[in-house]
Design a protein around this motif. Structure first.
Motif, mmCIF file in Angstrom:
data_model
loop_
_atom_site.group_PDB
_atom_site.id
_atom_site.type_symbol
_atom_site.label_atom_id
_atom_site.label_comp_id
_atom_site.label_asym_id
_atom_site.label_seq_id
_atom_site.Cartn_x
_atom_site.Cartn_y
_atom_site.Cartn_z
ATOM 1 N N LEU A 37 0.829 -1.208 0.000
ATOM 2 C CA LEU A 37 0.000 0.000 0.000
ATOM 3 C C LEU A 37 0.865 1.260 0.000
ATOM 4 O O LEU A 37 0.591 2.212 -0.749
ATOM 5 C CB LEU A 37 -0.915 -0.008 1.227
ATOM 6 C CG LEU A 37 -1.851 1.194 1.390
ATOM 7 C CD1 LEU A 37 -2.830 1.284 0.221
ATOM 8 C CD2 LEU A 37 -2.603 1.119 2.719
ATOM 9 N N LEU A 38 1.910 1.267 0.811
ATOM 10 C CA LEU A 38 2.795 2.433 0.861
ATOM 11 C C LEU A 38 3.538 2.616 -0.458
ATOM 12 O O LEU A 38 3.771 3.757 -0.900
ATOM 13 C CB LEU A 38 3.789 2.274 2.011
ATOM 14 C CG LEU A 38 3.193 2.314 3.427
ATOM 15 C CD1 LEU A 38 4.272 2.016 4.461
ATOM 16 C CD2 LEU A 38 2.555 3.667 3.702
ATOM 17 N N SER A 39 3.915 1.508 -1.093
ATOM 18 C CA SER A 39 4.603 1.607 -2.388
ATOM 19 C C SER A 39 3.673 2.190 -3.451
ATOM 20 O O SER A 39 4.088 3.024 -4.268
ATOM 21 C CB SER A 39 5.101 0.224 -2.821
ATOM 22 O OG SER A 39 6.105 -0.254 -1.947
ATOM 23 N N LYS A 40 2.417 1.767 -3.455
ATOM 24 C CA LYS A 40 1.462 2.287 -4.444
ATOM 25 C C LYS A 40 1.229 3.780 -4.255
ATOM 26 O O LYS A 40 1.018 4.513 -5.221
ATOM 27 C CB LYS A 40 0.134 1.529 -4.329
ATOM 28 C CG LYS A 40 0.200 0.088 -4.815
ATOM 29 C CD LYS A 40 -1.145 -0.612 -4.646
ATOM 30 C CE LYS A 40 -1.069 -2.062 -5.110
ATOM 31 N NZ LYS A 40 -2.368 -2.770 -4.901
ATOM 32 N N GLN A 41 1.268 4.235 -3.004
ATOM 33 C CA GLN A 41 1.052 5.651 -2.728
ATOM 34 C C GLN A 41 2.344 6.455 -2.776
ATOM 35 O O GLN A 41 2.341 7.639 -2.431
ATOM 36 C CB GLN A 41 0.376 5.805 -1.366
ATOM 37 C CG GLN A 41 -1.018 5.192 -1.313
ATOM 38 C CD GLN A 41 -1.730 5.458 0.007
ATOM 39 O OE1 GLN A 41 -1.171 6.069 0.922
ATOM 40 N NE2 GLN A 41 -2.967 5.005 0.110
ATOM 41 N N ARG A 42 3.444 5.801 -3.179
ATOM 42 C CA ARG A 42 4.738 6.466 -3.404
ATOM 43 C C ARG A 42 5.309 7.101 -2.141
ATOM 44 O O ARG A 42 5.936 8.160 -2.172
ATOM 45 C CB ARG A 42 4.611 7.526 -4.506
ATOM 46 C CG ARG A 42 4.011 7.028 -5.807
ATOM 47 C CD ARG A 42 4.862 5.966 -6.458
ATOM 48 N NE ARG A 42 6.174 6.479 -6.868
ATOM 49 C CZ ARG A 42 7.142 5.726 -7.384
ATOM 50 N NH1 ARG A 42 6.949 4.408 -7.533
ATOM 51 N NH2 ARG A 42 8.284 6.273 -7.748
ATOM 52 N N TRP A 43 5.107 6.454 -1.009
ATOM 53 C CA TRP A 43 5.739 6.909 0.213
ATOM 54 C C TRP A 43 7.217 6.512 0.195
ATOM 55 O O TRP A 43 7.566 5.423 -0.235
ATOM 56 C CB TRP A 43 5.074 6.272 1.431
ATOM 57 C CG TRP A 43 3.797 6.930 1.867
ATOM 58 C CD1 TRP A 43 2.581 6.819 1.292
ATOM 59 C CD2 TRP A 43 3.632 7.787 2.996
ATOM 60 N NE1 TRP A 43 1.651 7.545 1.983
ATOM 61 C CE2 TRP A 43 2.262 8.153 3.048
ATOM 62 C CE3 TRP A 43 4.490 8.280 3.975
ATOM 63 C CZ2 TRP A 43 1.752 8.987 4.028
ATOM 64 C CZ3 TRP A 43 3.974 9.100 4.962
ATOM 65 C CH2 TRP A 43 2.623 9.453 4.985
#
Length: 335
Positions: A101-107
């Motif tokens: 999820l964090l990767s998809k949101q580019r965190w």
């Protein structure tokens, strides 16, 4: 118990079991007989030998260190996702789908682990190999570290200094025995807990805590300022150390995530109300994955504005399970 019986006029007799195993192993016997400082030195030697690979590593600073103003997640390096690790990717049963999820949101995420030997990763050498694999498959937004990578001889010397300060400032045992007796009670628990007291105040526990403090101090002071931190919280002692070092070095918000069910009998989550009014470091917000945990913490006096109800992504796999269909059957009531 002997003292309690004596005060109440009860005859007390002590007997020994004939089974030699009941007397404890050789390790236990040595821990009871050897000086606490000697046991602390043994612990330090074993710790350095076990982590010699980390000690030889270059400290992750500069371009090879944490991303500035990013999200730093603190976790244990166990309970790994077997399928993800088998394909060279990072996956944790603690966090479920959070990494994806964090990767998809580019965190920009810095994953900082405390190394714990597990079936999927037995040694620090194997852990560093997995670290390289995770970095290769994690994309540009994820960086992976071990807290032990900040270990150096300077950190070791700082830990030894902290250890001796603890030993020097610890109160005399005669002045603390009364603390182990409840008010209006004649039963004193000091005989049961004195071994743990000595371990944590001058033995291997004191040395371990000194090393943890020195490691977190080195990590927090050498890392660029972080915008947010999330810690896998179980209210372990080292979490307070992390919070203190995090605050002292000017990092910003830090959240605690209770990854599992809060048990009403787990006293780690119970604070004295005075602690909430004190200057003791604590999380900006505590993330709880269930209403029972929220209600329990509110009841014991935890500031309600610091509690946030969240969804534990580690349990979302349950939504994919098909509801079991039970065959029709006649139930005969019990008589």
């Amino acid at each position: 118990l002997k003292n309690w019986c004596w005060q109440r006029g009860i005859i007390y007799k002590k007997g020994y079991c004939k089974n030699p195993r009941q007397k404890g192993s050789l390790k236990v016997q040595l821990q009871r007989r050897l000086p606490a400082a000697f046991l602390a030195a043994l612990f330090l030697i074993r710790y350095l030998w076990r982590n010699r690979v980390f000690l030889a590593c270059k400290t992750p600073v500069g371009d090879g260190g944490l991303v500035a103003d990013g999200l730093t997640v603190f976790s244990y390096f166990d309970n790994l996702d077997k399928r993800a690790v088998g394909s060279g990717r990072f996956g944790s049963l603690y966090w479920g789908g959070l990494p994806d999820l964090l990767s998809k949101q580019r965190w920009s995420v810095n994953w900082v682990f405390r190394f714990i030997s597990s079936p999927l990763c037995l040694t620090p050498k194997a852990a560093l190999a997995l670290q390289q694999s995770f970095a290769l498959h994690g994309g540009p937004t994820n960086r992976f570290f071990f807290l032990e990578q900040w270990l150096s001889w300077r950190v070791v010397m700082q830990a030894i200094s902290v250890y001796w300060k603890i030993c020097w400032k610890k109160p005399a045992e005669s002045s603390v025995r009364h603390v182990f007796q409840f008010r209006d009670s004649r039963l004193n628990f000091w005989p049961l807990l004195k071994s743990a007291w000595r371990t944590d105040m001058s033995g291997s526990g004191a040395m371990e805590n000194a090393l943890t403090l020195s490691l977190f101090s080195e990590f927090a002071s050498k890392s660029p300022r972080q915008a947010m931190g999330i810690c896998l919280t179980e209210y372990q002692g080292w979490e307070r150390t992390l919070l203190q070092c995090w605050r002292k070095n000017g990092h910003k918000t830090i959240l605690g995530f209770a990854h599992s069910t809060l048990r009403f009998f787990d006293l780690r989550y119970y604070e004295n109300e005075a602690a909430y009014r004190s200057q003791l470091p604590r999380y900006d917000n505590l993330l709880i994955g269930g209403q029972f945990g929220l209600d329990m913490l509110r009841k014991i006096g935890h500031p309600p504005q610091e509690l946030v109800k969240v969804e534990a992504l580690r349990y979302l796999y349950l939504t994919n399970l098909n509801q079991a269909k039970l065959p029709d059957s006649k139930v005969t009531p019990a008589r």
